[in-house]
Design an enzyme around this catalytic site. Structure first.
Site, PDB file in Angstrom:
ATOM      1  CE  LYS A   1     -13.390   8.684  -8.024  1.00  0.00           C
ATOM      2  NZ  LYS A   1     -13.600  10.148  -8.037  1.00  0.00           N
TER       3      LYS A   1
ATOM      4  CB  SER B   1     -11.005  11.544 -10.620  1.00  0.00           C
ATOM      5  OG  SER B   1     -12.027  11.719  -9.647  1.00  0.00           O
TER       6      SER B   1
ATOM      7  CB  SER C   1     -14.335  13.756 -10.063  1.00  0.00           C
ATOM      8  OG  SER C   1     -13.035  14.267 -10.223  1.00  0.00           O
TER       9      SER C   1
END
Lengths: 503, 480
Positions: free
Chosen positions: A79, A154, A178
Site C-alpha cells: 500500500k 482505504s 481499511s
C-alpha cells in the site's frame, strides 16, 4: 503451466523443485499487472527493477542450493502509505507527489528479508481516509469481481491486487477497517493483528493510536505465514509490543506448525455481537452470517448472542479521535521540506495556505478541520477527552466479554460492495461502512475478515472474528477451521479471463 | 502609587546528551547546516520518535538538584503549530504530566520556588538570506541540526522580586546545571535561554497584575535591563490610569525597550494532546536512587562549606562557587595545603580581572592546583612577597609553568637579608630628609611613602615584615 494465483507453499514447491524460477514468476506477475491493471487501477507504481533484482537474488540462492527464506519469490504488493526505499510514497495524495523515502517500513523490510518480491505500490484513499477508494487523488480502484463496484477502502488497491491475483501478499493498513472492509468487499482474507504486534515504523501515519499494518492474502494459511515473518518487536516503534509480552497466543511460527492439528472448533466459545447483527445488515449479509454461525456450530463451537452496548458509540468516538490525530499528523505536509509546494506563493503564510489548499483533497481537509476543532481549547474536554474516556470504556467492555468468550463475530461490513458515486455525496453514509470494523481498532484487538458467501450480484461477503489483545492465534485458528469447512475462497473472474485469453 | 514587581522566569536548557531527544543524531553545536539530521528529526513521513534515556536521566538529575518531586509516571504531548523550523508541525513536549514538579532554588537566603520542569525537543533554525533578519531578506533557509535537541524547560513560580534577583536566580540555576553536568549553560550558543513573565501590583496587594511575557533575552544583562524597563513601562501605564495588556513582548537590545509581538487574542492555541507515538514513561524509583547517588556537591552546599570551614565571606564564596571549574581548582589547591584566603584573593582579584581583559574562559587557563599551592607556600615561607606573588600568578594563568621557575626567571625572589635591606632603607631615608623631618613632627602617614620608595628601590622583592622592622628602628635614629 500458470504461475499466477499460487499460494506461498505452492510457490515454495515450484521454486525448490526448479519447475520455475523467481524471475519467471516475477515477470509473469508484472506482465499480468501491466496488461490488466487498466481495469482495476490497483497500482500507483510498479517496482519492476526492484522485483527483478529481488528475484535474481532468490534465483542465486536456488542455484547455490542454499536454503530458501520463508517467503522466497512471493509476489508482494505494498500500500502506498508504507515506505519502500527509493520508490514514491504518495499516500494517494497530490501533496506527496515526488516524495521518495530513503528507508523501508519495518514491515516491508522484514518481508524483503524473508525473500518477498515487491511488484508495486498500491492505490488507496488519500492518506488512508475512505471506505471506497474514491478518495484517491490519482485513480479510483475498481472491484475485480465487477468493475462497476468499489473495492472498499482505504486499502482498496491492496485488496484488489490479491483478489485479481496480481500478488500473493498485499500489505494494507487498518485504522478504522481499511484492511478488513476491502478484504470483505473483494472476497479475500484481511487481518489486522493486535495493536503493536507489527511495527508502524515507515507507515505514513493517519491516526497513530489506531494505525495497524495488516496483510491481505487469499488464504488464512498465507496470512499466518506472512505474520510469522512480519509480527516482530521493533526498537524504532515505541508502541511495538515487546518480546516478553508476546506469549504463545500470538506466536505465529508455533501456530504454523500446529495448523494440521486444527480440524474443528470444539470447546471454542464464540459470541455473536447483537449490536452488529440483524436489522443493520443487508439481507444477503445477514443470511451469510446466519449460515456461518451454523457452520461454526457444526465445527463444535459454542455460540451465544452477546451484547456490547458501547459498540454503538464506536463510530462517533472514532470520528473525533481519528481526525484529532490526523490533523496533527498531516501538519508536516506544508510545502517546506518535500512533496508539492505552490511555488507562486510570495510569503510564508500564503505558501502554507495555497500549498495545502491546492494539494490536499477534500476528505483529509474535512478531517483536519474536525480534528483541529475537537482539540481546540474550550472544546478539548467536551470532545477529545470524552472520546478517549468512551474508548477506554469500550475496551473494558470487550475485555469483560473475553473473560467468558474466546471470540466475538459479526459481519465485517453491513453491506457488500456498492457502486461508484453511491455514497460520495454523504460522508456520514460513507463512514457507516466501517461501523463493524472500527471497534477492533479502538480497542486494539486482533480481527480478521474472511470470505463467507456471495450476494445476489455475486459480490463477496466477509465474516469478522475478533479476540482479546494478543490472542491473535485464536482469531486465526477459527478463521482457518472455517475456511477449511467452507468453499468461499475463490479468485475474482479477472484472473480466469486473463488466463483464458492467453491460451 | 508604590508598586512591587512580580517576576517569573522560564528557562530552556539544552540537555547535554550525545544524541537528540528522539533519534540518534549528534547534538554538537556549530556543524555545517543539515549535517546532523535524519528522517526522524526532519519529520519525514512514516518515521517515529524513540525516547532518549539519557535525556530523561538529565531531567531527573535537575529535578533532584532543585529538590523537585520526580513524577512516578510522565508522558509526552504534542504542541501543534506551524513554522518552517518545526518540521513535523508539532513539537513533542510535556503538557500536564511533567517529569518534575515543585522544588526551589535558594539565593541569598531567599527561596525561589520552582513550579515545574518538563522535557521537550528544540526546533531548527531559520537563516534569512540577504538580510540580518526576516524583514528585507529574499528567502529563508532552514537548518535542522538543532531540531530535536533535548531541552528542559524550567518554570519558576512568580517569586522573584527584582531584576537583580532575576539575574541571581539565573546565575544560580545555570550554575546548578553546570555542577550536575547536564547543560553547558552557553547563552551565545543558545543552550541556556530565558523568557520572563513580568507584572506589577500595588505594594501589599495579593492579587497578581496583568503580565507581559518578554522574549529575546540573550544575556543575563538583557534579562535585568528588560525586566527593569518593563517594570517602568507598566508603572507608567498604571499611573496614568490605563491597564496593562496581556501580551508577548520582544526585548530590543539596541533601543533598550520591549516591543509588542502578539496579544492574548493572537496567542496560539497549541491544541495539546497526548503524543500517540510514545507510551507513557514509568520512572523506576531505583533508577532515581542511583542517579541521586551520582549527584555532586551542589553550589549551595559548597558555598556553605567555604563559609563554615574555610571562613570565606558569603560574597567571596559566591564568586568562587559561581564557576565550577574555578571552584574545583580552589578545592584541590586547598586540599594540597594552600591558604584558602590567599587562593580566594588571587582567584577573585587578579584571575577574574585577567579573564575579563583577555576575554577568556576559566577553562582556558594554564593554572593548576599545584601552582596555587606552591605559590601559597612561597608567600608563607617568605620566598616571595605578596606583591610579587600576583606577578607570578599572572604568569601562571597564561602559560604552563612552575612557581619556582617563574620566581627565578623574573628575579622575584624576596630579599629577607637584613644587612642588604638595612642599606636600602638607609639609602631611602638619606635621600629624603624633609620627609623624615615631617615624620618626626608627627606626620606618621609619611611612613607609607618610605615603604613604597623602598619597595620601588628593591623592585618589590623586599620582605615587608623586615622593612617594617627596619623602618621602626631607623626612622628614630635618622639624623635630620
Amino acid at each position: 503451466m500458470t504461475l499466477l494465483g499460487k499460494s506461498i507453499s505452492e510457490i515454495h514447491k515450484l521454486l525448490t523443485s526448479k519447475e520455475t524460477s523467481a524471475t519467471e514468476l516475477a515477470q509473469a506477475h508484472l506482465s499480468y499487472i501491466e496488461k490488466s491493471d487498466h481495469l482495476t487501477h490497483a497500482f500507483l507504481c510498479l517496482t519492476k527493477d526492484l522485483a527483478l533484482k529481488q528475484a535474481t537474488e532468490i534465483d542465486k540462492l536456488i542455484s547455490a542450493k542454499k536454503e530458501l527464506p520463508p517467503l522466497a519469490g512471493i509476489p508482494l504488493a505494498v500500500k502506498d502509505v508504507l515506505c519502500v526505499e527509493s520508490y514514491p510514497a504518495t499516500c494517494g495524495s497530490k501533496i506527496l507527489e515526488g516524495f521518495k523515502p530513503i528507508y523501508n517500513a519495518t514491515s516491508v523490510n522484514l518481508l524483503f528479508d524473508a525473500g518477498a518480491i515487491c511488484v508495486g505500490k498500491t492505490n488507496c484513499d488519500e492518506f488512508a481516509m475512505g471506505s471506497s477508494n474514491e478518495n484517491s487523488a490519482y485513480a479510483k480502484v475498481t472491484n475485480p469481481w465487477n468493475h462497476n463496484y468499489v473495492p472498499g477502502g482505504s486499502s482498496g488497491g491492496s485488496a484488489a491486487s490479491v483478489a485479481a491475483g496480481f500478488a500473493t501478499i498485499a500489505l494494507g493498513t487498518d485504522t478504522g477497517g481499511s484492511v478488513r472492509q476491502p478484504a470483505s468487499l473483494c472476497g479475500v482474507v484481511g487481518m489486522k493483528p493486535t495493536y503493536g504486534l507489527v511495527s508502524r515504523f515507515g507507515l505514513i501515519a493517519l491516526a497513530s493510536s489506531l494505525d495497524h499494518v495488516g496483510p491481505f492474502t487469499r488464504t488464512v494459511e498465507d496470512t499466518i505465514r506472512t505474520l510469522a515473518v512480519m509480527a516482530k518487536p521493533d526498537t524504532h516503534d515505541s508502541t511495538s509490543v515487546p518480546q516478553k509480552m508476546r506469549t504463545a497466543n500470538c506466536d505465529m511460527v508455533a501456530l504454523l506448525n500446529d495448523l494440521p492439528k486444527i480440524t474443528n472448533l470444539k470447546n471454542v466459545k464464540i459470541g455473536v455481537i447483537e449490536e452488529l447483527s440483524g436489522e443493520g445488515n443487508e439481507k444477503s449479509v445477514q443470511k451469510a452470517l446466519d449460515l456461518a454461525i451454523e457452520t461454526l456450530k457444526t465445527l463444535g463451537a459454542k455460540i451465544d448472542k452477546v451484547s456490547l452496548p458501547k459498540v454503538k458509540y464506536a463510530l462517533p468516538v472514532y470520528y473525533i479521535l481519528n481526525p484529532a490525530e490526523a490533523s496533527s499528523n498531516l501538519a508536516r505536509y506544508d510545502g517546506v521540506k518535500y512533496g508539492a509546494r505552490d511555488k507562486s506563493a510570495q510569503d510564508l503564510l500564503s505558501m502554507y495556505l495555497s500549498t495545502r489548499q491546492s494539494f490536499i483533497g477534500s476528505e483529509p481537509k474535512r478531517r483536519i478541520m474536525l480534528g483541529t476543532y475537537v482539540l481546540s481549547s474550550g472544546y478539548y474536554d467536551a470532545y477529545y477527552k470524552k472520546a478517549q474516556r468512551v474508548r477506554r470504556l469500550l475496551t473494558e467492555e470487550f475485555n469483560d466479554i473475553f473473560k467468558s468468550y474466546d471470540l466475538v463475530i459479526c459481519p465485517t461490513s453491513p453491506t457488500t460492495a456498492f457502486k461508484f458515486g453511491d455514497r460520495t455525496d454523504d460522508p456520514l453514509k460513507m463512514y457507516m461502512a466501517d461501523v463493524a470494523s472500527i471497534p477492533a481498532d479502538l480497542a486494539g484487538l486482533p480481527a480478521i475478515s474472511i470470505p463467507c458467501g456471495f450476494d445476489e450480484n455475486n459480490m463477496p461477503i466477509g465474516l469478522q472474528f475478533m479476540a482479546a489483545p494478543l490472542a491473535d492465534r485464536k482469531v486465526l485458528e477459527a478463521a482457518y477451521a472455517f475456511e477449511k469447512a467452507t468453499d468461499y475462497t475463490k479468485f475474482s473472474p479477472m484472473l480466469q479471463k486473463y488466463e483464458s485469453a492467453k491460451t | 502609587m508604590e508598586y512591587e514587581p512580580v517576576i517569573g522566569l522560564e528557562v530552556h536548557a539544552h540537555l547535554k546528551t550525545k544524541t537528540k531527544a528522539f533519534c540518534g543524531c549528534p547534538t554538537e553545536f556549530g556543524a555545517q547546516p543539515n549535517t546532523q539530521v535524519c528522517p526522524v528529526c526532519v519529520g519525514m513521513p512514516g518515521v517515529l520518535p524513540v525516547v532518549n534515556k539519557a535525556m530523561v536521566a538529565c531531567a531527573i538529575k535537575v529535578g533532584l538538584a532543585l529538590e523537585c518531586t520526580i513524577s512516578a509516571t510522565t508522558k509526552f504531548d504534542r504542541k501543534n503549530y506551524f513554522y518552517p523550523d518545526l518540521p513535523k508541525g508539532y513539537q513533542i513536549s510535556q503538557y500536564d504530566e511533567p517529569i518534575c514538579r515543585g522544588g526551589h532554588i535558594t539565593i541569598r537566603n531567599r527561596k525561589i520556588r520552582i513550579h515545574r520542569a518538563h522535557m521537550e525537543e528544540d526546533a531548527g533554525k531559520l537563516v534569512h538570506a540577504g538580510a540580518a533578519g526576516l524583514h528585507g531578506s529574499d528567502y529563508s533557509l532552514v537548518d535542522y541540526n538543532r531540531g530535536g535537541v533535548p531541552l528542559l524547560e524550567i518554570v519558576s513560580e512568580p517569586d522573584i522580586g527584582s531584576p537583580e534577583e532575576a539575574r541571581l536566580y539565573l546565575t544560580e540555576l545555570r550554575n546548578i546545571l553546570r555542577y550536575i553536568d547536564v547543560c553547558d549553560g552557553n547563552l551565545e550558543e543558545g543552550s541556556f535561554r530565558c523568557d520572563a513573565n513580568v507584572s506589577i501590583r500595588p505594594v501589599g496587594a495579593t492579587k497578581l497584575g496583568t503580565r507581559a511575557e518578554i522574549k529575546n533575552l540573550n544575556s543575563f544583562r538583557a534579562v535585568q535591563r528588560a525586566i527593569q524597563y518593563e517594570i517602568e513601562r507598566q508603572t507608567t501605564i498604571l499611573d496614568s490610569g490605563k491597564e496593562v495588556v496581556q501580551e508577548t513582548r520582544l526585548w530590543n537590545e539596541s533601543d533598550g525597550k520591549t516591543h509588542p509581538m502578539r496579544s492574548k487574542e493572537e496567542a496560539h492555541d497549541y491544541r495539546y494532546f497526548p503524543e500517540p507515538d510514545l507510551v507513557p514513561l514509568v520512572i523506576d524509583r531505583t533508577w532515581v536512587t542511583e542517579l541521586s547517588k551520582e549527584m555532586p556537591e551542589l553550589p549551595e552546599v559548597r558555598r556553605q562549606r567555604y563559609m563554615d570551614n574555610l571562613k570565606l565571606s558569603y560574597d567571596d564564596a559566591f564568586v568562587i562557587v559561581e564557576s565550577k571549574e574555578m571552584s574545583d581548582l580552589f578545592d584541590q589547591a586547598v586540599k594540597l595545603g594552600a591558604s584558602a584566603r590567599d587562593c580566594s584573593n588571587w582567584l577573585i582579584g587578579p584571575t577574574l580581572a585577567y579573564l575579563r581583559e583577555e576575554k577568556k574562559e576559566f577553562a582556558d587557563l594554564a593554572l593548576t592546583p599545584k601552582n596555587l599551592y606552591d605559590l601559597s607556600r612561597a608567600v608563607n615561607d617568605g620566598a616571595v612577597s605578596s606583591t610579587a606573588a600576583k606577578q607570578v600568578l599572572i604568569e601562571l594563568l597564561a602559560k604552563k609553568s612552575e612557581v619556582a621557575t617563574i620566581i627565578k626567571d623574573l628575579g622575584l625572589a624576596q630579599v629577607s637579608d637584613e644587612g642588604d635591606l638595612r642599606k636600602a632603607v638607609s639609602a631611602v631615608l638619606d635621600a629624603n630628609p624633609s620627609q623624615v623631618e615631617e615624620f618626626r613632627q608627627g606626620k606618621t602617614k609619611v611612613r607609607q611613602f618610605f615603604f613604597g620608595e623602598i619597595m620601588k628601590a628593591t623592585k618589590g622583592k623586599a620582605n615587608p615584615q623586615i622593612i617594617n622592622k627596619l623602618l621602626d628602628e631607623l626612622l628614630v635614629q635618622a639624623k635630620v
